[in-house]
Design a protein around this motif. Sequence first.
Motif, PDB file in Angstrom:
ATOM      1  N   LEU A  11       0.563 -42.811   9.188  1.00 22.30           N
ATOM      2  CA  LEU A  11       1.104 -42.668   7.899  1.00 22.30           C
ATOM      3  C   LEU A  11       1.628 -41.421   7.871  1.00 22.30           C
ATOM      4  O   LEU A  11       2.263 -40.969   6.367  1.00 22.30           O
ATOM      5  N   GLY A  12       1.653 -40.644   8.664  1.00 21.33           N
ATOM      6  CA  GLY A  12       2.431 -39.272   8.356  1.00 21.33           C
ATOM      7  C   GLY A  12       1.347 -38.086   7.691  1.00 21.33           C
ATOM      8  O   GLY A  12       1.873 -36.996   7.449  1.00 21.33           O
ATOM      9  N   VAL A  13       0.191 -38.672   7.357  1.00 19.65           N
ATOM     10  CA  VAL A  13      -0.490 -37.729   6.382  1.00 19.65           C
ATOM     11  C   VAL A  13      -0.827 -36.396   7.107  1.00 19.65           C
ATOM     12  O   VAL A  13      -0.905 -35.473   6.868  1.00 19.65           O
ATOM     13  N   SER A  14      -1.368 -36.759   8.297  1.00 20.28           N
ATOM     14  CA  SER A  14      -1.954 -35.657   9.339  1.00 20.28           C
ATOM     15  C   SER A  14      -0.710 -34.593   9.526  1.00 20.28           C
ATOM     16  O   SER A  14      -0.847 -33.472   9.834  1.00 20.28           O
ATOM     17  N   SER A  15       0.491 -35.376   9.805  1.00 21.82           N
ATOM     18  CA  SER A  15       1.589 -34.319  10.424  1.00 21.82           C
ATOM     19  C   SER A  15       2.169 -33.761   9.006  1.00 21.82           C
ATOM     20  O   SER A  15       2.572 -32.405   9.143  1.00 21.82           O
ATOM     21  N   GLY A  16       2.148 -34.257   7.699  1.00 21.98           N
ATOM     22  CA  GLY A  16       2.289 -33.414   6.500  1.00 21.98           C
ATOM     23  C   GLY A  16       1.276 -32.269   6.109  1.00 21.98           C
ATOM     24  O   GLY A  16       1.705 -31.187   6.039  1.00 21.98           O
ATOM     25  N   ALA A  17      -0.151 -32.610   6.603  1.00 24.23           N
ATOM     26  CA  ALA A  17      -0.624 -31.309   6.557  1.00 24.23           C
ATOM     27  C   ALA A  17      -0.672 -30.475   7.547  1.00 24.23           C
ATOM     28  O   ALA A  17      -0.890 -29.212   7.483  1.00 24.23           O
ATOM     29  N   THR A  18      -0.244 -30.814   8.798  1.00 22.12           N
ATOM     30  CA  THR A  18      -0.005 -29.907   9.947  1.00 22.12           C
ATOM     31  C   THR A  18       1.085 -29.150   9.617  1.00 22.12           C
ATOM     32  O   THR A  18       1.012 -27.859  10.011  1.00 22.12           O
ATOM     33  N   VAL A  19       2.152 -29.494   8.957  1.00 17.54           N
ATOM     34  CA  VAL A  19       3.408 -28.628   8.459  1.00 17.54           C
ATOM     35  C   VAL A  19       3.040 -27.724   7.628  1.00 17.54           C
ATOM     36  O   VAL A  19       3.311 -26.463   7.623  1.00 17.54           O
ATOM     37  N   GLU A  59       1.701 -19.317  19.742  1.00 18.70           N
ATOM     38  CA  GLU A  59       0.702 -20.019  20.788  1.00 18.70           C
ATOM     39  C   GLU A  59      -0.708 -20.773  19.967  1.00 18.70           C
ATOM     40  O   GLU A  59      -1.087 -21.827  20.372  1.00 18.70           O
ATOM     41  N   ALA A  60      -1.029 -20.044  18.851  1.00 18.01           N
ATOM     42  CA  ALA A  60      -2.463 -20.518  18.419  1.00 18.01           C
ATOM     43  C   ALA A  60      -1.982 -21.736  17.754  1.00 18.01           C
ATOM     44  O   ALA A  60      -2.762 -22.741  17.450  1.00 18.01           O
ATOM     45  N   ALA A  61      -0.843 -21.575  16.938  1.00 15.00           N
ATOM     46  CA  ALA A  61      -0.320 -22.860  16.321  1.00 15.00           C
ATOM     47  C   ALA A  61      -0.072 -24.195  16.996  1.00 15.00           C
ATOM     48  O   ALA A  61      -0.332 -25.238  16.752  1.00 15.00           O
ATOM     49  N   MET A  62       0.410 -23.965  18.210  1.00 12.68           N
ATOM     50  CA  MET A  62       0.891 -24.953  18.934  1.00 12.68           C
ATOM     51  C   MET A  62      -0.645 -25.539  19.516  1.00 12.68           C
ATOM     52  O   MET A  62      -0.849 -26.957  19.703  1.00 12.68           O
ATOM     53  N   ARG A  63      -1.640 -24.833  20.208  1.00 12.02           N
ATOM     54  CA  ARG A  63      -2.949 -25.364  20.344  1.00 12.02           C
ATOM     55  C   ARG A  63      -3.737 -26.010  19.395  1.00 12.02           C
ATOM     56  O   ARG A  63      -4.287 -27.206  19.422  1.00 12.02           O
ATOM     57  N   GLY A 111      -5.049 -30.440  18.339  1.00 14.72           N
ATOM     58  CA  GLY A 111      -6.558 -30.596  17.734  1.00 14.72           C
ATOM     59  C   GLY A 111      -7.512 -30.020  18.576  1.00 14.72           C
ATOM     60  O   GLY A 111      -7.429 -29.959  19.727  1.00 14.72           O
ATOM     61  N   GLY A 112      -8.478 -29.389  17.947  1.00 10.47           N
ATOM     62  CA  GLY A 112      -9.438 -28.695  18.673  1.00 10.47           C
ATOM     63  C   GLY A 112     -10.285 -27.960  17.788  1.00 10.47           C
ATOM     64  O   GLY A 112      -9.971 -27.596  16.587  1.00 10.47           O
ATOM     65  N   SER A 164      -9.123 -28.272  11.933  1.00  6.43           N
ATOM     66  CA  SER A 164      -9.456 -29.209  13.105  1.00  6.43           C
ATOM     67  C   SER A 164      -8.173 -29.384  13.910  1.00  6.43           C
ATOM     68  O   SER A 164      -8.114 -29.737  15.017  1.00  6.43           O
ATOM     69  N   GLY A 165      -7.074 -28.982  13.112  1.00  7.42           N
ATOM     70  CA  GLY A 165      -5.802 -29.404  14.044  1.00  7.42           C
ATOM     71  C   GLY A 165      -5.518 -31.009  13.539  1.00  7.42           C
ATOM     72  O   GLY A 165      -6.198 -31.977  12.865  1.00  7.42           O
ATOM     73  N   SER A 166      -4.628 -31.304  14.208  1.00  6.00           N
ATOM     74  CA  SER A 166      -4.249 -32.984  14.250  1.00  6.00           C
ATOM     75  C   SER A 166      -4.834 -33.794  15.027  1.00  6.00           C
ATOM     76  O   SER A 166      -4.822 -33.452  16.426  1.00  6.00           O
ATOM     77  N   ILE A 167      -5.848 -34.543  14.830  1.00  7.41           N
ATOM     78  CA  ILE A 167      -6.675 -35.512  15.470  1.00  7.41           C
ATOM     79  C   ILE A 167      -6.539 -36.907  15.159  1.00  7.41           C
ATOM     80  O   ILE A 167      -6.780 -37.199  14.042  1.00  7.41           O
ATOM     81  N   GLY A 168      -5.840 -37.564  16.001  1.00  9.74           N
ATOM     82  CA  GLY A 168      -5.365 -38.810  15.702  1.00  9.74           C
ATOM     83  C   GLY A 168      -6.206 -39.999  15.843  1.00  9.74           C
ATOM     84  O   GLY A 168      -7.103 -39.937  16.841  1.00  9.74           O
ATOM     85  N   PHE A 169      -5.970 -41.263  15.330  1.00  8.27           N
ATOM     86  CA  PHE A 169      -6.508 -42.506  15.610  1.00  8.27           C
ATOM     87  C   PHE A 169      -8.070 -42.643  15.338  1.00  8.27           C
ATOM     88  O   PHE A 169      -8.784 -43.723  15.451  1.00  8.27           O
ATOM     89  N   VAL A 170      -8.593 -41.662  14.918  1.00  8.78           N
ATOM     90  CA  VAL A 170     -10.346 -41.713  14.705  1.00  8.78           C
ATOM     91  C   VAL A 170     -10.296 -42.686  13.292  1.00  8.78           C
ATOM     92  O   VAL A 170     -10.950 -43.462  13.197  1.00  8.78           O
ATOM     93  N   GLY A 171      -9.209 -42.356  12.195  1.00 13.94           N
ATOM     94  CA  GLY A 171      -9.240 -43.171  11.046  1.00 13.94           C
ATOM     95  C   GLY A 171      -8.878 -44.638  11.449  1.00 13.94           C
ATOM     96  O   GLY A 171      -8.950 -45.556  10.369  1.00 13.94           O
ATOM     97  N   LEU A 172      -8.463 -44.789  12.672  1.00 12.52           N
ATOM     98  CA  LEU A 172      -7.855 -46.272  12.730  1.00 12.52           C
ATOM     99  C   LEU A 172      -8.927 -46.901  13.545  1.00 12.52           C
ATOM    100  O   LEU A 172      -9.235 -48.192  13.182  1.00 12.52           O
ATOM    101  N   ILE A 173      -9.604 -46.389  14.524  1.00 13.61           N
ATOM    102  CA  ILE A 173     -10.525 -47.288  14.942  1.00 13.61           C
ATOM    103  C   ILE A 173     -11.753 -47.497  14.337  1.00 13.61           C
ATOM    104  O   ILE A 173     -12.358 -48.599  14.597  1.00 13.61           O
ATOM    105  N   MET A 174     -12.564 -46.608  13.828  1.00 16.32           N
ATOM    106  CA  MET A 174     -13.806 -46.596  13.287  1.00 16.32           C
ATOM    107  C   MET A 174     -13.940 -47.550  12.175  1.00 16.32           C
ATOM    108  O   MET A 174     -14.764 -48.422  12.288  1.00 16.32           O
ATOM    109  N   PRO A 175     -12.915 -47.724  11.335  1.00 14.13           N
ATOM    110  CA  PRO A 175     -13.197 -48.812  10.385  1.00 14.13           C
ATOM    111  C   PRO A 175     -13.193 -50.151  10.844  1.00 14.13           C
ATOM    112  O   PRO A 175     -14.053 -51.015  10.129  1.00 14.13           O
ATOM    113  N   HIS A 176     -12.451 -50.566  11.920  1.00 16.27           N
ATOM    114  CA  HIS A 176     -12.335 -51.711  12.487  1.00 16.27           C
ATOM    115  C   HIS A 176     -13.872 -52.092  13.252  1.00 16.27           C
ATOM    116  O   HIS A 176     -14.181 -53.238  13.093  1.00 16.27           O
ATOM    117  N   VAL A 177     -14.256 -51.216  13.863  1.00 18.03           N
ATOM    118  CA  VAL A 177     -15.553 -51.372  14.487  1.00 18.03           C
ATOM    119  C   VAL A 177     -16.450 -51.689  13.354  1.00 18.03           C
ATOM    120  O   VAL A 177     -17.548 -52.440  13.371  1.00 18.03           O
TER     121      VAL A 177
END
Length: 363
Positions: A123-131, A208-212, A216-217, A286-299
Motif C-alpha cells: 500500500l506504499g506505506v513503507s515506501s512513504g516512510a522510506t522517502v 551508500e548507507a541510505a541504499m543499504r 532492509g537490515g 530497520s529500512g524497508s522490509i516487505g511482505f511480513v505484514g502480508l504473510i503473518m496475518p493469513h497464517v
Amino acid sequence: MTGVARPRVSGDRVKAARDAPRRPRTRYLLVVVLLAALALAAATAGIAVGSVRLPPDQVWGILLHRLHPALADVDWTPARETIVVDVRLPRVLLCAVVGAGLSVCGMALQAIVRNPLADPMLLGVSSGATVGAVTVVVLHVRWFGMFSLPLAAFTGALLALVMVFFLARAGGRMTTVRLVLAGVAMAEVLSAVASYLVLTSDDPHGAEAAMRWMLGGLAGTTWTVLWIPAAAVLTGTAVLLGLSRSLNLLLSGEEAAAALGLEVHRFRAALFVLIALMIGTVVAVSGSIGFVGLIMPHVVRFLVGADHRRALPAVALLGAAFLILADLAARTLISPEEIPVGILTALVGGPFFLFLMRRRAAR
C-alpha cells in the motif's frame, strides 16, 4: 393417563455440551504457547549463532547472570558476555519488535480496508516512510535531534497511506483491484523518489548507507536504537487490542459497522495515524522490509481465526519469530557477508502474494 415421554440426554452429551466452549479456548492457548516457544527458540538461535558460536545453555547462563548473579555460575569469558549482551541481544530484540510491529500493522490494515492483500509495503506505506527517512539521511536534517528520522518516516508513511486511500476510492466505494493498483503505483513512485535522492546526493557515504538501508537490515543495532520502536510497537499493539471489537465490526462491512454504532470514517482516520506512526518508527530503524505484514496475518487467521482479540497477540509472536529467523538466515547464508533481510522476506513473500491473488481470482 399417559404422559409425554421426555427424551433422555446421556451424561456424555451433557458433558460434551458443557465442555464445547472450552475447546476453542484451550486450542487458542495451546497455539499461543507454541508460538511463544517458537519465538523463544528463534531468539536463542539468533543469539547463539554467528561468527563466534555459543552453546544455548551458555547464552541463557549469561542472560540469567545479568538478571541476578546468583542465578548462574560464570564459566565464560568477558568477550563472550559482551557478544551476547551488547552485540547480539539488542539485534534479536529489535528483530522481534520490527517483525511484531509489521505483522500487527498488516492485520489491522487488512481489517481497515477489508482487503486480505493489504500490506504496509504493497500500500506504499513503507515506501512513504522510506522517502522521509532517506531525506533525513541524505540531506543530514537534524531539526529534531534523534527524533528526526522517526518523525520524517512517520510523516512520509501517513501521507502515502492517505493518498493511496483516496486514490482507491471512487464513487464512495473501494475495490480490491483499485486499492492494490493505487498502492503499487504509489510505492513505485515513492521508491523512484528515494532512489533519486540517493543518486543526487553529494555525500557518497550517506548515499551508500541510505541504499543499504532501503534494502532492509538490522546490522549495527545498539540498545539506544531499540527503545523508541519498542515503545511505539508495544503501545500501538495495546491500543489495537483495546479496539479489537471495532476491528471485528469492520470485517462485516462499513454499513453493518455503522449500524452497530461505529463511526467508521473517524475510526479509520484515527487508525491510519496510529499505523503510520508504528510503521514509520519501525522503518526508521530497520529500512524497508516487505511482505511480513502480508504473510503473518493469513497464517494466524488459519490457526486461531479472525477475531482480533485472539489474532493480534498471536500474529505479534509469529511475526517476531519469523523476522528473527529471517535475520539469522541473512547473517549466515553467505557468511561472513550479510544479505539484506528485506531481500529474503521478498523472496518468501512474493510467491505467497501471487498465490493469494490466484486463489482470490479462482473464487
